[in-house]
Design a protein around this motif. Sequence first.
Motif, PDB file in Angstrom:
ATOM      1  N   MET A 253       0.828  -1.216   0.000  1.00 25.41           N
ATOM      2  CA  MET A 253       0.000   0.000   0.000  1.00 25.41           C
ATOM      3  C   MET A 253       0.858   1.260   0.000  1.00 25.41           C
ATOM      4  O   MET A 253       0.451   2.288  -0.528  1.00 25.41           O
ATOM      5  CB  MET A 253      -0.983  -0.030   1.170  1.00 25.41           C
ATOM      6  CG  MET A 253      -2.132  -1.000   0.877  1.00 25.41           C
ATOM      7  SD  MET A 253      -3.287  -1.216   2.216  1.00 25.41           S
ATOM      8  CE  MET A 253      -4.119   0.333   2.215  1.00 25.41           C
ATOM      9  N   LEU A 254       2.044   1.187   0.568  1.00 24.52           N
ATOM     10  CA  LEU A 254       2.950   2.343   0.488  1.00 24.52           C
ATOM     11  C   LEU A 254       3.333   2.621  -0.963  1.00 24.52           C
ATOM     12  O   LEU A 254       3.631   3.749  -1.329  1.00 24.52           O
ATOM     13  CB  LEU A 254       4.217   2.083   1.317  1.00 24.52           C
ATOM     14  CG  LEU A 254       4.108   2.308   2.824  1.00 24.52           C
ATOM     15  CD1 LEU A 254       5.399   1.889   3.518  1.00 24.52           C
ATOM     16  CD2 LEU A 254       3.796   3.762   3.153  1.00 24.52           C
ATOM     17  N   LEU A 255       3.324   1.575  -1.780  1.00 25.02           N
ATOM     18  CA  LEU A 255       3.631   1.722  -3.207  1.00 25.02           C
ATOM     19  C   LEU A 255       2.394   2.125  -4.010  1.00 25.02           C
ATOM     20  O   LEU A 255       2.447   2.215  -5.234  1.00 25.02           O
ATOM     21  CB  LEU A 255       4.191   0.404  -3.758  1.00 25.02           C
ATOM     22  CG  LEU A 255       5.592   0.029  -3.276  1.00 25.02           C
ATOM     23  CD1 LEU A 255       5.902  -1.423  -3.604  1.00 25.02           C
ATOM     24  CD2 LEU A 255       6.628   0.936  -3.915  1.00 25.02           C
TER      25      LEU A 255
ATOM     26  N   SER B 166      -3.385   6.018  -1.488  1.00 25.92           N
ATOM     27  CA  SER B 166      -2.697   6.418  -2.720  1.00 25.92           C
ATOM     28  C   SER B 166      -1.187   6.205  -2.602  1.00 25.92           C
ATOM     29  O   SER B 166      -0.444   6.472  -3.534  1.00 25.92           O
ATOM     30  CB  SER B 166      -3.004   7.883  -3.031  1.00 25.92           C
ATOM     31  OG  SER B 166      -2.710   8.675  -1.897  1.00 25.92           O
ATOM     32  N   GLY B 167      -0.734   5.724  -1.459  1.00 27.72           N
ATOM     33  CA  GLY B 167       0.663   5.357  -1.298  1.00 27.72           C
ATOM     34  C   GLY B 167       1.543   6.486  -0.792  1.00 27.72           C
ATOM     35  O   GLY B 167       1.136   7.641  -0.721  1.00 27.72           O
ATOM     36  N   GLY B 168       2.777   6.094  -0.416  1.00 21.50           N
ATOM     37  CA  GLY B 168       3.793   7.082  -0.074  1.00 21.50           C
ATOM     38  C   GLY B 168       3.721   7.684   1.312  1.00 21.50           C
ATOM     39  O   GLY B 168       4.560   8.521   1.657  1.00 21.50           O
ATOM     40  N   ARG B 169       2.727   7.309   2.094  1.00 24.16           N
ATOM     41  CA  ARG B 169       2.580   7.959   3.400  1.00 24.16           C
ATOM     42  C   ARG B 169       2.124   6.949   4.453  1.00 24.16           C
ATOM     43  O   ARG B 169       1.207   6.158   4.201  1.00 24.16           O
ATOM     44  CB  ARG B 169       1.533   9.066   3.281  1.00 24.16           C
ATOM     45  CG  ARG B 169       1.573  10.080   4.405  1.00 24.16           C
ATOM     46  CD  ARG B 169       0.550  11.158   4.154  1.00 24.16           C
ATOM     47  NE  ARG B 169      -0.799  10.611   4.176  1.00 24.16           N
ATOM     48  CZ  ARG B 169      -1.876  11.254   3.710  1.00 24.16           C
ATOM     49  NH1 ARG B 169      -1.748  12.436   3.159  1.00 24.16           N
ATOM     50  NH2 ARG B 169      -3.065  10.703   3.792  1.00 24.16           N
ATOM     51  N   GLY B 170       2.765   6.973   5.601  1.00 21.78           N
ATOM     52  CA  GLY B 170       2.352   6.104   6.698  1.00 21.78           C
ATOM     53  C   GLY B 170       3.527   5.572   7.480  1.00 21.78           C
ATOM     54  O   GLY B 170       4.644   5.481   6.962  1.00 21.78           O
ATOM     55  N   LYS B 171       3.265   5.262   8.743  1.00 25.17           N
ATOM     56  CA  LYS B 171       4.340   4.787   9.611  1.00 25.17           C
ATOM     57  C   LYS B 171       4.066   3.344  10.017  1.00 25.17           C
ATOM     58  O   LYS B 171       2.939   3.000  10.388  1.00 25.17           O
ATOM     59  CB  LYS B 171       4.398   5.648  10.877  1.00 25.17           C
ATOM     60  CG  LYS B 171       4.796   7.087  10.624  1.00 25.17           C
ATOM     61  CD  LYS B 171       4.668   7.870  11.917  1.00 25.17           C
ATOM     62  CE  LYS B 171       4.986   9.336  11.695  1.00 25.17           C
ATOM     63  NZ  LYS B 171       4.587  10.160  12.838  1.00 25.17           N
ATOM     64  N   ILE B 172       5.110   2.530   9.992  1.00 17.57           N
ATOM     65  CA  ILE B 172       4.957   1.107  10.304  1.00 17.57           C
ATOM     66  C   ILE B 172       4.505   0.906  11.755  1.00 17.57           C
ATOM     67  O   ILE B 172       3.699   0.018  12.048  1.00 17.57           O
ATOM     68  CB  ILE B 172       6.266   0.330  10.005  1.00 17.57           C
ATOM     69  CG1 ILE B 172       6.028  -1.174  10.183  1.00 17.57           C
ATOM     70  CG2 ILE B 172       7.430   0.815  10.845  1.00 17.57           C
ATOM     71  CD1 ILE B 172       7.153  -2.047   9.693  1.00 17.57           C
TER      72      ILE B 172
ATOM     73  N   TYR C 214       8.907   4.658  -0.287  1.00 17.49           N
ATOM     74  CA  TYR C 214       8.145   5.899  -0.055  1.00 17.49           C
ATOM     75  C   TYR C 214       8.166   6.790  -1.303  1.00 17.49           C
ATOM     76  O   TYR C 214       7.160   7.399  -1.664  1.00 17.49           O
ATOM     77  CB  TYR C 214       8.722   6.663   1.151  1.00 17.49           C
ATOM     78  CG  TYR C 214       8.255   6.113   2.478  1.00 17.49           C
ATOM     79  CD1 TYR C 214       6.988   6.406   2.962  1.00 17.49           C
ATOM     80  CD2 TYR C 214       9.065   5.292   3.243  1.00 17.49           C
ATOM     81  CE1 TYR C 214       6.547   5.895   4.193  1.00 17.49           C
ATOM     82  CE2 TYR C 214       8.644   4.771   4.462  1.00 17.49           C
ATOM     83  CZ  TYR C 214       7.383   5.081   4.924  1.00 17.49           C
ATOM     84  OH  TYR C 214       6.949   4.575   6.128  1.00 17.49           O
ATOM     85  N   ALA C 215       9.329   6.836  -1.969  1.00 20.52           N
ATOM     86  CA  ALA C 215       9.454   7.691  -3.157  1.00 20.52           C
ATOM     87  C   ALA C 215       8.520   7.225  -4.265  1.00 20.52           C
ATOM     88  O   ALA C 215       7.802   8.035  -4.886  1.00 20.52           O
ATOM     89  CB  ALA C 215      10.900   7.664  -3.645  1.00 20.52           C
ATOM     90  N   ILE C 216       8.485   5.909  -4.486  1.00 22.72           N
ATOM     91  CA  ILE C 216       7.622   5.366  -5.548  1.00 22.72           C
ATOM     92  C   ILE C 216       6.156   5.628  -5.201  1.00 22.72           C
ATOM     93  O   ILE C 216       5.366   6.019  -6.064  1.00 22.72           O
ATOM     94  CB  ILE C 216       7.882   3.853  -5.754  1.00 22.72           C
ATOM     95  CG1 ILE C 216       9.282   3.636  -6.312  1.00 22.72           C
ATOM     96  CG2 ILE C 216       6.844   3.242  -6.705  1.00 22.72           C
ATOM     97  CD1 ILE C 216       9.760   2.192  -6.250  1.00 22.72           C
TER      98      ILE C 216
END
Lengths: 339, 321
Positions: B66-68, B266-272, B197-199
Amino acid sequence: MKRLVVFILLVAMLTACAQPPAATPAPPQKPTLLTDKLGEAQDLVPTDAEVAAAKSALGTGKIGIIPCTMGSEYHSTVTNSAVARAKELGITAEISDPQAKAEAQISAIENFVSAGAKVIMICVLDPAVVKPALQAAVDKGVYIVQTSGRESALNGIGISIEDADLGCAAGELAGDAINTVLGGKATVAILDYPDLPNVVIRADNIEKCLKEKASGATIVGRFKGGTTDFGQTSMENALQANPDIDVVASINDAGAYGALTALEAAKKDPAKTIIVGIDAEAHARELIKAGGMYYGTVDTNPAETGVMGINAAIKLLAGATVPKDIKVPVVKITKATLQ
Amino acid sequence: MPSQNKISLQRIAEIIGENGFIFIFILWIVILSLTTQTFLSSNNIFTVLRQAAIVSIVAIGEMLIMLLGGMDVSLAAAMGFSGIVATSLMVNFNIPPELAGLVCISIGGLIGLINGILVTIVRINAVIATLGMMNVLNGMALAYTQGKTIVGPQLDQIAFLARGYVGPIPFPVILMFVFYIVFYVILNKTVFGAHIYAIGNNDKASWLAGIKVDRMKILAFTVAGFLAGFSGLLQASRQGSATSSMGNEFLFPILTAVILGGISLSGGRGKIQNTLIASVFLMTITNGMVLLGISLYVQGIISGLILIIALSLDRLRYRRR
């Protein structure tokens, strides 16, 4: 625009080339369904003449089988046994698995009707949801063999394994165990599965009949079971709130396995802890035989139910005189009965 | 004086907004601590953490995808199927547990690899591709087990994985924290994490910057598959058996944990770490309702409401930013 024209032409060609529907054989003599007599398995055993008549009535059609799910041993045994019986008689029977979703049963019924099924054998998950689709099938001349539920089948035979009877048998088993093993006092948890209305009937009757048998028992609540993981997670949580739980009565064996793991992890004394399930799965029988916490289960005779379902279909297709409702006997299984 | 009250109310609203679902989680903990005697007992805390372990480990894989900017709805099915194969190898073929476990994890990885290829090379939408894979795996599980429970004494050899203890701490809880520490480091301290994160933020810009976007996506799906495979082994150990429906009930909690944990769709945001907290929160909801003695028939309403409130506050937090 060109693409649209080509598409319309393609659809028109395909429609023109499509095979005409299979010729419908002459309808058989309408079966006589006796409503005033509760039948038994032997009432459904067809004669050779009835098998021949049924085959003729079926023509190129088939029997559609819609279980509640193929994901449990009980239901897969009913279904596989029915398929084997149909094969033995030289009749085509096909399965559509709704995966325990009542809505999926609607599509399964519609698809079987479209595919030329003359009889639908169904384990109804939720009568209210499925009834309109079944009625539509009946309106097209399809016979129904219903292998679950409390209501009589529409235009057909209900082979009723009453959920109330199953629940009551499990409740009585647990009640007997409370009286004989635990001296009449117990703290009871019931594993339910509220997603399916028919299964809730089981839980209601577990509670009712357990209370009737063992009035000294305290029922601390109903918890979600149905699958091994739900049963285990629920019992882990229930034991935190009520560490004294020493009896678990479950609406099926799968949930009871999870409860067993949780109770074992809580280091409950096997000699003073009782688990009762329903379905009489092979693993449950092994556990009962081994003599631990698993005290008993309720046998619903799934293999025989499958055979009865196909036999009922034969009777209907052959236009025979049959009872409208057939009762499957419920048998309580304990270590003593297994020996 | 009224203006002071207004300021303090504003501050409270800000604190609630800033901390999103964690605020609701804390509130829930406070309610349970005050109304039940057992919630804060070490036994109950370990019970909740043990229940969260499997969901949270699969959720790491879901989070990577989902980060992607993708989504994998087949992870629960992959978990179930891998677990079925492992138990079958041990029970029906007497394969040693180490080898069966290796096969189990590899099957998960292979499923993830296929998903990754379907999404990147065949260019099928991630949800659709994995939905298809989910159906295939559920069908295979059913065909393989024939609806029967796979069980045998051989499974005692893996009992420690999900039911064992190291001192007073359940072993799966230790595993859960180890996985989270490892993936925290990977995501926050390595080039791999930075690329993920960049992708997720902008895959075209990432590609132009020289990041091998497709390769990273395939890798993420494969890692998620490995984690699902390992979780399948854990679940088989937890149950001491395997059924065709094993894993089915995990899809909703896995997705909820990741979304509730603030991973952007939409990806790119979030903390594990928020995914871990959300996984534990989910288990606490069920556990708490049982401790409170809430009827099974209304538990769904309450858990749904708690989740909606928590998610609403969380989205409010992002809007404020």
